[in-house]
Scaffold this motif. Structure first.
Motif, PDB file in Angstrom:
ATOM      1  N   GLN A 280      46.238  33.989  43.479  1.00 32.83           N
ATOM      2  CA  GLN A 280      45.033  33.483  42.819  1.00 32.83           C
ATOM      3  C   GLN A 280      44.903  33.962  41.372  1.00 32.83           C
ATOM      4  O   GLN A 280      44.489  33.207  40.496  1.00 32.83           O
ATOM      5  CB  GLN A 280      43.792  33.904  43.621  1.00 32.83           C
ATOM      6  CG  GLN A 280      43.702  33.221  44.991  1.00 32.83           C
ATOM      7  CD  GLN A 280      43.311  31.748  44.899  1.00 32.83           C
ATOM      8  OE1 GLN A 280      42.498  31.352  44.073  1.00 32.83           O
ATOM      9  NE2 GLN A 280      43.915  30.928  45.758  1.00 32.83           N
TER      10      GLN A 280
ATOM     11  N   THR B 270      39.975  36.308  45.148  1.00 38.51           N
ATOM     12  CA  THR B 270      39.657  36.102  43.735  1.00 38.51           C
ATOM     13  C   THR B 270      38.892  37.281  43.146  1.00 38.51           C
ATOM     14  O   THR B 270      38.847  37.458  41.940  1.00 38.51           O
ATOM     15  CB  THR B 270      38.804  34.829  43.559  1.00 38.51           C
ATOM     16  OG1 THR B 270      37.637  34.955  44.380  1.00 38.51           O
ATOM     17  CG2 THR B 270      39.588  33.595  43.946  1.00 38.51           C
TER      18      THR B 270
ATOM     19  N   LYS C 231      39.870  39.622  40.064  1.00 37.46           N
ATOM     20  CA  LYS C 231      41.009  39.034  39.349  1.00 37.46           C
ATOM     21  C   LYS C 231      40.700  38.767  37.874  1.00 37.46           C
ATOM     22  O   LYS C 231      41.594  38.797  37.030  1.00 37.46           O
ATOM     23  CB  LYS C 231      41.490  37.749  40.054  1.00 37.46           C
ATOM     24  CG  LYS C 231      42.068  38.007  41.431  1.00 37.46           C
ATOM     25  CD  LYS C 231      43.318  38.894  41.368  1.00 37.46           C
ATOM     26  CE  LYS C 231      43.736  39.472  42.706  1.00 37.46           C
ATOM     27  NZ  LYS C 231      44.163  38.460  43.685  1.00 37.46           N
TER      28      LYS C 231
ATOM     29  N   LYS D 252      40.859  28.971  43.536  1.00 35.65           N
ATOM     30  CA  LYS D 252      39.401  28.996  43.374  1.00 35.65           C
ATOM     31  C   LYS D 252      39.085  29.469  41.951  1.00 35.65           C
ATOM     32  O   LYS D 252      38.548  30.556  41.737  1.00 35.65           O
ATOM     33  CB  LYS D 252      38.801  29.895  44.440  1.00 35.65           C
ATOM     34  CG  LYS D 252      38.967  29.267  45.835  1.00 35.65           C
ATOM     35  CD  LYS D 252      38.443  30.173  46.933  1.00 35.65           C
ATOM     36  CE  LYS D 252      39.595  30.686  47.801  1.00 35.65           C
ATOM     37  NZ  LYS D 252      39.208  31.679  48.781  1.00 35.65           N
TER      38      LYS D 252
ATOM     39  N   GLU E  31      35.594  30.472  40.811  1.00 36.75           N
ATOM     40  CA  GLU E  31      35.086  31.790  41.210  1.00 36.75           C
ATOM     41  C   GLU E  31      35.481  32.875  40.205  1.00 36.75           C
ATOM     42  O   GLU E  31      34.946  33.978  40.225  1.00 36.75           O
ATOM     43  CB  GLU E  31      35.659  32.185  42.583  1.00 36.75           C
ATOM     44  CG  GLU E  31      35.080  31.359  43.716  1.00 36.75           C
ATOM     45  CD  GLU E  31      35.677  31.773  45.075  1.00 36.75           C
ATOM     46  OE1 GLU E  31      36.354  32.831  45.141  1.00 36.75           O
ATOM     47  OE2 GLU E  31      35.476  31.012  46.037  1.00 36.75           O
ATOM     48  N   MET E  32      36.466  32.551  39.367  1.00 38.44           N
ATOM     49  CA  MET E  32      36.998  33.593  38.472  1.00 38.44           C
ATOM     50  C   MET E  32      36.684  33.350  36.997  1.00 38.44           C
ATOM     51  O   MET E  32      36.462  34.296  36.247  1.00 38.44           O
ATOM     52  CB  MET E  32      38.532  33.687  38.630  1.00 38.44           C
ATOM     53  CG  MET E  32      38.979  34.030  40.041  1.00 38.44           C
ATOM     54  SD  MET E  32      40.786  34.154  40.201  1.00 38.44           S
ATOM     55  CE  MET E  32      41.247  32.423  40.285  1.00 38.44           C
TER      56      MET E  32
END
Lengths: 152, 421, 623
Positions: free
Chosen positions: C457, C494, C497, C593, C596-597
Motif C-alpha cells: 500500500q 495504510t 504509510k 486505498k 486513506e493516505m
C-alpha cells in the motif's frame, strides 16, 4: 618471509576502490589516473583484471635506470623509485616488459608500485579479496613472476 | 682472477657490479677516461637545464659505491690491447694485466665532413664537459643551430629550447628522428616542435660553417638563406669507440664483433654496450644498437660469462623513448615493418597521438607510439615473448589502443586466472 | 594546495555549454545553493528551476539538460560514482531527474566539474569532448543514426583512449521515442522520463569525458577515510548489501515480490506471475541446457561501489533472438529486477534469454526498459481487447507471453520503425491514440515499476505523489513493507504509510544529492551517510540537516511541477489499481486505498488539501 600482492581477477568486480586507495596513499588525491594499480575491463568477456608491478626478480626498470633512481627495499623486496633522483628520462617505462612503471607528466617522474612500505592500501581497500598481500611462495605467484618476458 | 673493464658507462658499471655479486674475491678494475665518477649520458639534458646537479648524472649514487664493492676505479685511457699477452697499454705509459677483459668503451659523436666544423664554439653534447660548455653559451636570446634531429639531437633539443634560446634544428632527412620514427610520426613530432616555437628545417643540409657577421657563425645551407648562430650543437650520429683496437687482432666492423656469449674473437676478451655488435632480437643479426637498455643487458650478460657461467644472449630489442618538448614518443623492434608482415595504425594529428603496430602472422614485432605514457612497456613485453595474439590481432587492427587488453589476455600470468582464453 | 586538485568535495565549477552558439564556458558553482541543496539531484534541480520556464516545451531549445555529480562522487565513499541528468521530461511534462552509475560521474568530477549545463539546440549533430578543462563541441554527423554501442566504440577508437568514458543516446532518441535514456559505459543508464529524448532534441549525440585532475581536499580527510571505512563495513556485514545484492542483484526480489502478491502481471491485471521463477535472480545462476553456462557471468560494480549488484550476462547463442547475430554473443549488462519484470511478467513472458536480449537492445539503442515493457504490455492488452489489430501492428499478433513478438517490438522501437513508433509514445499516449486511456498503467504519464501497490500500500502513495511520475526510486517503501528495512511495516495496511512515504522521499532526495547510490540505504541509514558527507563537505551536515535538505528538494520539485501545470489531481493511480481487486496472493481482494493516505500525506507535508505547499511550508524551507 617476503610477501607479495596476489591478484585473483575472478574475484574482481571492477569497482576501482584499489585505484582510489592507491592514489590517495601516494598522491593525496582520489585520482585513478595516478594509481599504480590499474583494473582493466574486458567488457565482452565480462572480466576485470587488476594489474600492477609483480616486483619481478629481473627488475628490468632498476637495471636500466641510468641514474640509480630505483632501489630495492630490503624489508619488502619492492623496487622503489626515489623521486628526488629520478630525472624522468622514461627509459624504464619502455624497458619494463610488464608496462607497470609509468611516466607521470605532472611530476615529471616515473611512478610504480612500492607495496606501500609493506602495507599495501589496495589490498586493504579491496572489498572482495581479489587483491591480497600474502607470503611470496604462495601457489601461483612464482609462476606469475617467472613469466617475466622470455628474452632473458 | 682479475677482471678488467674498459669504459665506465652503463655497460661497464653493470658488468663490474654483477661480477662482484658473482665472485666475492675477484679483482675488478674499471677504467674510464673522464675525470668524473661514472655518469650517465642519458642524464646530461637534465643537467643542462639545471634540473639536477652534476652528481645527479652519476650512475651510482651512494658514497664510495665502487670502493665499498672493491671495484678499482682507474682514470686513464687504454691505447692498445694485446690479447695474446692478456695485457693492456695505458696512456699513462703503464701496462695492465687481465685474466678476463671487457671492452665497454661506448661510442662518441661523429663529426660530419663539413668545412668549418672544427672551429671552437661548435659542440657535440656527449660528455659532462660538453654539457658545461653548452650551458655556458646558451641562454635567452642566444641563437643556436642544432645540427641533426636524431635521437640524441632530440634529447638535447628540449634542454636548448628551455634555455630561452632562439633554436633552429637542421636535419638532412625528411622528418625528425628518422631512424626511430616513420614519416607520419616523425613529421608529427616536427609539427609539435614548430608549435612550441622551435624552427625545424628538414631535408636540409649544412654545407659549411663560416665566421658570422654580428653573430659568431654563419651556417650555409644547401637551400635558402644562411643562418646566424652564436652556438652550434652537432648531433649527427655516433660511432663505436674501436680505434684503440687496431692491430690487436680483435675483429671489428661497425663495432666489436661478439658471439651469443658476448665473446670477441680474442680469448678471454668480451665486449658490451655501444661498442659491441650484439644480437638484435628482432632481426637475429649482429649490429650496434647504442641504447641504454641494451648497454645494461650486455653488461649483465658479459659479466655472467666472464664469471664462468654460460649466459647466452637472446638478443636485445631496439627501442627508444623520447620526450620532445612534452610530446612523448617511443619505438620498438621492427617499427618500420617487414615485407611479410602487416600492420595496424591509428593517427590523430590534432591530438598528436599515433600508434602503429607491426605484426608477423599474429605476433607483434614492432611498434611506434606518440602521446602514450601508460603501460607502454607491454609493447616490449609482447615483442619479447613473441606471444601469439590469436583473435586479439584482429581486435588490435580495429583498435590498436586496446594493446593493454591484448597483453593481459594473451600473456601467461593473468590468463591463468582469468580464463580469457 | 596541490595544483589542479579541486576543493572541498565540490569542484566549485560548472561547465555551461550553449549548443545554439557552440560555446563552452566555465563558471563558479553557486556555493550558497550548494549549502542548501548539497549537489547532484538537489543542486541541479535548483539550477533548472531558476533557469527554465516550467511551462516550456521539453523538446524545445528553451529546455536545458544538466548532467550533475554529487559532492561525494569520485571519492572512495562506497557507491559514490553516481551522476544524474536533470531536465524537464517530454514523457511526463514534469521534472525529470534520472540517476546513473557506471563510471562517467567520476570522470566528470575528475575532469574538474560539478555539473555540465547544456542549453539551446545545436544546428548540427555534435558531441561534447571534455578532457579536464578542455571542452570542445565536435560535429557528429558520422555518429548520428548509430547505436549507443557503435558510438562508444567509434569514440574510443577516435581518441585512442580505453579510459575515455562515454554517455550517449542511441537511435531511439533520435527517432523521438519519448522514453529514451542516456546510456553511459555501454550499459548503465540515466533511464527514466525520456532524458535521452531531450538530449537528442538538442542535436547532442554524446558526451565523451576524460578526467585526470583528481578529487581531493576534503574538509577532514582523516575523519572521512575513517567514516568511509566504517560505512563500508556496514555494507559488507549487511545480508542484503553484503550477500543478496552481489549474488542475485536486484533480481533477488523477483520471487520475493511474487510471493508477496505484488508482482504486476500482464499489464497489472494480475499480481502474481506463474513464470516468475524462470526469470528470477536464482534462474540466472542455473546452467543452461544448451551450453551449460548460466545466464549470469559475473556481478559487477559501478565506480567505487563495494556492493556490486550489477549483472553481466550472456544470451544462449542458440536462442532465436540471436541466431546469426554474433554481435549479441558477448557479455553485457544483464537484467536488473525492474527490467526483468517489465519485459517479463508484465508482458507475460517467462523466457530469460528473450528478456536478456531485450535488455541488451535497450542498452544498445538507449531505451528505458520499464516504460518499454509496460507499454508493450499495454499494447498487448489493447490487442487482446481488439482496440488495435494486425493492420496497426504491421502483421504482428501481440499476444501476452509471446517472446518472439516481444523481441520484435523491442527491435522496432529501438530503431523507430513501424509499430515501434507507436510503442515509442509510451503507454499513456498509445492508449489514448487507440481510444482506451484507462489501460495505461501510469502516473503522470510515466509507467509503473515492478511493485503492485495493491500488495504494498505504501508504494501506492509513493507512486501517486512521486515528482517524476510512477517511480520506485523516489520513496522505496518496499524496503520497510517487504524487507523490514529499517523496520518492518505491514504492506497491506495504510496506517502510518503517509509518514513512511514522506520520510523515504525526503531521505532519498538527500541521498540522491550526495553522489551515492540509493541501494546503499538497504544497509545505511542517514546516521551512516551524514558523517561521510559532513567529513567531506564544507558546512555542518548533520542527519537533521540532510533530512531538511531532502524535504527542501522535494518541495522545490513539487513547486516546479505545479508551475508546469500539474495539480493535486495528478496525484492519483490508474482506475485498475483503485477499483479492481488483486485476484490472488496475500493481497487478494485488496485495492489501493489511496484516499486513506493522501490527505494525511498532504497534511504532513504542510500542503493544502489540493496538494499545494503552503506559504508557511515554503518559507520554513527557504523556498
Amino acid at each position: 618471509m617476503l610477501k607479495a600482492l596476489q591478484i585473483e581477477p575472478a574475484k574482481c568486480t571492477g569497482c576501482l576502490q584499489c585505484e582510489l586507495a592507491c592514489s590517495w596513499e601516494n598522491e593525496q588525491v582520489f585520482n585513478p589516473s595516478k594509481s599504480r594499480i590499474k583494473v582493466f575491463t574486458f567488457h565482452d568477456e565480462g572480466r576485470f583484471v587488476p594489474y600492477t608491478c609483480t616486483q619481478c626478480t629481473e627488475a628490468w626498470c632498476m637495471q636500466t635506470c641510468p641514474v640509480d633512481a630505483i632501489v630495492i627495499n630490503e624489508t619488502t623486496g619492492a623496487k622503489e623509485v626515489i623521486e628526488e633522483v629520478c630525472v624522468g628520462c622514461k627509459v624504464c617505462t619502455i624497458a619494463c616488459p610488464f608496462g607497470t612503471i609509468n611516466y607521470n607528466s605532472s611530476s615529471g617522474k616515473v611512478i610504480k608500485c612500492d607495496l606501500c612500505g609493506g602495507e599495501p592500501e589496495c589490498a586493504k581497500a579491496c572489498p572482495t579479496d581479489a587483491i591480497t598481500y600474502v607470503d611470496a611462495d604462495h601457489t601461483g605467484l612464482a609462476r606469475m613472476r617467472a613469466h617475466a618476458a622470455g628474452g632473458d | 682472477m682479475d677482471h678488467v673493464i674498459i669504459g665506465a658507462g652503463p655497460a661497464g658499471v653493470v658488468a663490474a657490479e654483477t661480477l662482484r655479486k658473482l665472485d666475492k674475491s675477484a679483482g675488478i678494475t674499471l677504467i674510464g677516461d673522464e675525470p668524473e665518477p661514472p655518469y650517465s649520458r642519458m642524464a646530461l639534458p637534465y643537467y643542462l637545464v639545471q634540473q639536477i646537479p652534476e652528481e645527479g648524472t652519476y650512475l651510482r649514487k651512494t658514497r664510495d659505491y665502487f670502493g665499498h664493492r672493491k671495484i678499482n676505479l682507474v682514470q686513464d685511457r687504454v691505447t692498445s690491447v694485446l690479447p695474446d699477452e692478456h695485457t693492456l697499454r695505458l696512456d699513462s705509459g703503464e701496462t695492465m694485466r687481465y685474466d678476463k677483459l671487457l671492452i665497454a668503451t661506448g661510442s662518441r659523436p661523429v663529426s660530419p665532413p663539413i668545412p668549418g666544423i672544427e672551429q671552437e664554439g661548435i659542440h657535440t653534447c656527449w660528455t659532462l664537459d660538453d654539457g658545461r660548455a653548452i650551458a655556458a653559451s646558451t641562454g635567452p636570446g642566444a641563437k643556436i643551430v642544432l645540427m641533426g634531429a636524431g635521437f640524441i639531437g632530440c634529447i638535447i633539443l628540449e634542454a636548448l629550447a628551455k634555455s630561452g634560446a632562439d633554436l633552429i634544428v637542421v636535419e638532412m632527412e625528411d622528418r625528425m628522428v628518422p631512424r626511430m620514427m616513420n614519416a607520419t610520426a616523425g613529421n608529427m613530432i616536427k609539427q609539435w616542435c614548430i608549435g612550441k616555437g622551435v624552427h625545424v628545417l628538414t631535408s636540409t643540409r649544412v654545407m659549411a660553417i663560416e665566421p658570422g657577421d654580428g653573430h659568431r657563425f654563419k651556417v650555409i645551407l644547401d637551400q635558402g638563406v644562411p643562418l646566424d648562430a652564436d652556438l652550434i650543437v652537432s648531433a649527427t650520429g655516433v660511432r663505436s669507440n674501436i680505434g684503440f683496437l687496431e692491430g690487436s687482432g680483435i675483429q671489428t666492423e661497425t663495432g666489436v664483433l661478439i658471439d651469443r656469449n658476448m665473446r670477441t674473437s680474442a680469448v678471454d676478451v668480451y665486449a658490451a654496450g655501444d661498442v659491441a655488435e650484439g644480437i638484435d632480437f628482432s632481426t637475429g643479426d649482429y649490429s650496434v644498437q647504442a641504447i641504454q637498455p641494451t648497454a645494461t643487458e650486455h653488461g649483465l650478460l658479459a659479466a655472467k660469462n666472464m664469471a664462468g657461467l654460460d649466459a647466452r644472449h637472446k638478443g636485445s630489442i631496439n627501442m627508444n623513448v623520447l620526450d620532445t618538448l612534452g610530446l612523448i614518443s617511443s619505438s620498438f623492434g621492427l617499427w618500420m615493418g617487414t615485407d611479410k608482415g602487416d600492420s595496424a595504425e591509428q593517427v590523430n594529428p590534432a591530438r598528436y597521438q599515433y600508434l602503429n603496430l607491426q605484426f608477423e602472422e599474429d605476433v607483434l614485432v614492432g611498434a611506434t607510439t606518440l602521446g602514450l605514457t601508460l603501460h607502454v612497456g607491454v609493447l616490449r613485453g609482447l615483442i619479447q615473448t613473441r606471444v601469439r595474439l590469436g583473435k586479439w590481432k584482429e581486435r588490435l587492427k580495429a583498435d590498436p589502443s586496446r594493446i593493454m587488453e591484448a597483453y593481459l589476455a594473451c600473456t601467461q600470468p593473468v590468463s591463468i586466472n582469468t580464463g580469457l582464453f | 594546495m596541490r595544483q589542479g586538485v579541486i576543493e572541498m568535495a565540490w569542484t566549485k565549477k560548472i561547465l555551461r555549454i550553449n549548443l545554439t552558439e557552440g560555446t563552452c564556458q566555465a563558471e563558479p558553482l553557486n556555493m550558497e545553493w550548494a549549502g542548501q541543496y548539497l549537489g547532484q539531484r538537489g543542486l541541479a534541480t535548483k539550477y533548472l528551476v531558476e533557469e527554465v520556464d516550467p511551462k516550456c516545451n521539453p523538446l524545445g531549445p528553451e529546455n536545458k539538460l544538466i548532467m550533475t555529480t554529487g559532492p561525494l562522487t569520485g571519492t572512495p565513499a562506497s557507491t559514490a560514482g553516481r551522476y544524474s541528468v536533470v531536465t524537464k521530461s517530454p514523457l511526463t511534462g514534469a521534472l525529470a531527474c534520472s540517476n546513473s552509475g557506471g563510471f562517467i560521474g567520476n570522470e566528470i568530477k575528475n575532469a574538474g566539474w560539478d555539473m555540465i549545463i547544456f542549453e539551446g539546440r545545436s544546428p548540427i549533430p555534435v558531441y561534447l569532448y571534455l578532457e579536464n578543462e578542455h571542452a570542445e563541441l565536435v560535429p557528429a554527423e558520422d555518429l548520428w543514426g548509430k547505436s549507443v554501442w557503435e558510438t562508444d566504440e567509434l569514440l574510443h577508437a577516435r581518441y585512442q583512449d580505453p579510459l575515455l568514458r562515454v554517455a550517449c543516446v542511441g537511435k531511439s532518441a533520435e527517432e523521438g521515442c519519448l522514453f529514451a535514456c542516456i546510456v553511459n559505459d555501454m550499459h548503465r543508464a540515466a533511464g527514466r522520463s525520456g532524458v535521452g529524448t531531450v538530449m537528442a532534441s538538442k542535436n547532442l549525440k554524446a558526451v565523451a569525458v576524460r578526467g585526470t585532475l583528481g578529487v581531493g581536499n576534503l574538509k577532514d580527510p582523516r575523519r572521512f577515510m575513517q567514516v568511509v571505512a566504517e560505512a563500508k563495513k556496514v555494507l559488507a556485514d549487511n545480508p542484503v548489501t553484503g550477500q543478496g545484492l552481489p549474488t542475485y542483484g536486484t533480481q533477488v526480489l523477483m520471487n520475493v515480490i511474487n510471493e508477496s502478491g505484488a508482482l504486476p502481471t500482464r499489464n497489472m491485471r494480475e499480481v502474481q506471475f506463474e513464470g516468475a521463477e524462470q526469470v528470477s535472480g536464482e534462474a540466472m545462476h542455473e546452467p543452461r541446457k544448451s551450453d551449460g553456462r548460466p545466464n549470469l557471468t559475473t556481478n559487477t560494480a559501478c565506480f567505487g561501489c563495494t556492493i556490486a549488484c550489477g549483472r553481466i550476462s550472456t544470451i544462449d547463442q542458440n536462442h532465436f533472438s540471436v541466431v546469426n547475430k554474433p554481435e549479441y554473443w558477448i557479455n553485457s549488462g544483464g537484467v536488473e529486477y525492474e527490467a526483468a519484470w517489465a519485459l517479463g511478467p508484465d508482458t507475460g513472458t517467462a523466457d530469460l534469454d528473450a528478456l536478456t536480449y531485450c535488455n541488451f537492445v535497450c542498452n544498445e539503442q538507449g531505451m528505458d526498459p520499464i516504460t518499454l515493457g509496460s507499454t508493450i504490455a499495454a499494447a498487448m492488452e489493447l490487442y487482446q481487447e481488439g482496440a488495435i489489430t494486425k493492420e496497426d501492428t504491421g502483421g504482428l499478433e501481440l499476444k501476452f507471453g509471446d517472446a518472439e513478438v516481444l523481441c520484435k517490438l523491442v527491435d522496432l522501437t529501438g530503431r523507430g520503425e513501424g509499430f515501434g513508433r507507436d510503442i515509442g509514445l509510451g503507454s499513456q499516449r498509445l492508449c489514448e491514440k487507440y481510444g482506451r486511456p484507462e489501460l495505461s498503467m501510469t502516473v503522470k504519464k510515466q509507467e509503473f515499476p515492478a511493485y503492485d501497490p495493491r500488495g504494498i500500500q505504501g508504494m501506492g502513495l509513493a507512486y501517486a505523489t512521486s515528482n517524476r511520475g510512477a517511480c520506485h526510486l523516489r520513496g522505496y517503501t518496499v524496503a520497510s513493507e517487504i524487507m523490514g528495512i529499517p523496520e518492518k511495516t505491514d504492506p497491506l495496511v495504510t496506517e502510518g504509510k503517509a509518514a513512511l512515504v514522506k520520510a523515504f522521499q525526503d531521505a532519498t532526495a538527500a541521498v540522491d544529492s550526495a553522489g551515492i547510490c540509493v541501494f546503499s540505504t538497504f544497509a545505511w541509514t542517514m546516521e551512516d551517510i551524514a558523517p561521510q558527507v559532513d567529513a567531506a563537505c564544507e558546512g555542518d551536515w548533520s542527519v537533521e540537516k540532510m533530512l531538511e535538505t531532502g524535504e527542501r528538494i522535494w518541495n522545490m520539485e513539487r513547486k516546479f511541477n505545479l508551475e508546469a501545470g500539474l495539480t493535486g489531481a495528478d496525484d492519483t493511480l490508474p482506475k485498475r489499481l483503485l477499483k479492481e481487486a488483486a485476484k490472488t496472493g496475500p493481497a487478494k481482494g485488496m485495492v489501493v486505498k489511496l484516499d486513506e493516505m493522501l490527505p494525511e500525506y498532504y497534511e504532513l507535508r504542510g500542503w493544502t488539501a489540493d496538494g499545494v505547499p503552503t506559504e508557511e511550508t515554503l518559507s520554513r524551507l527557504g523556498l
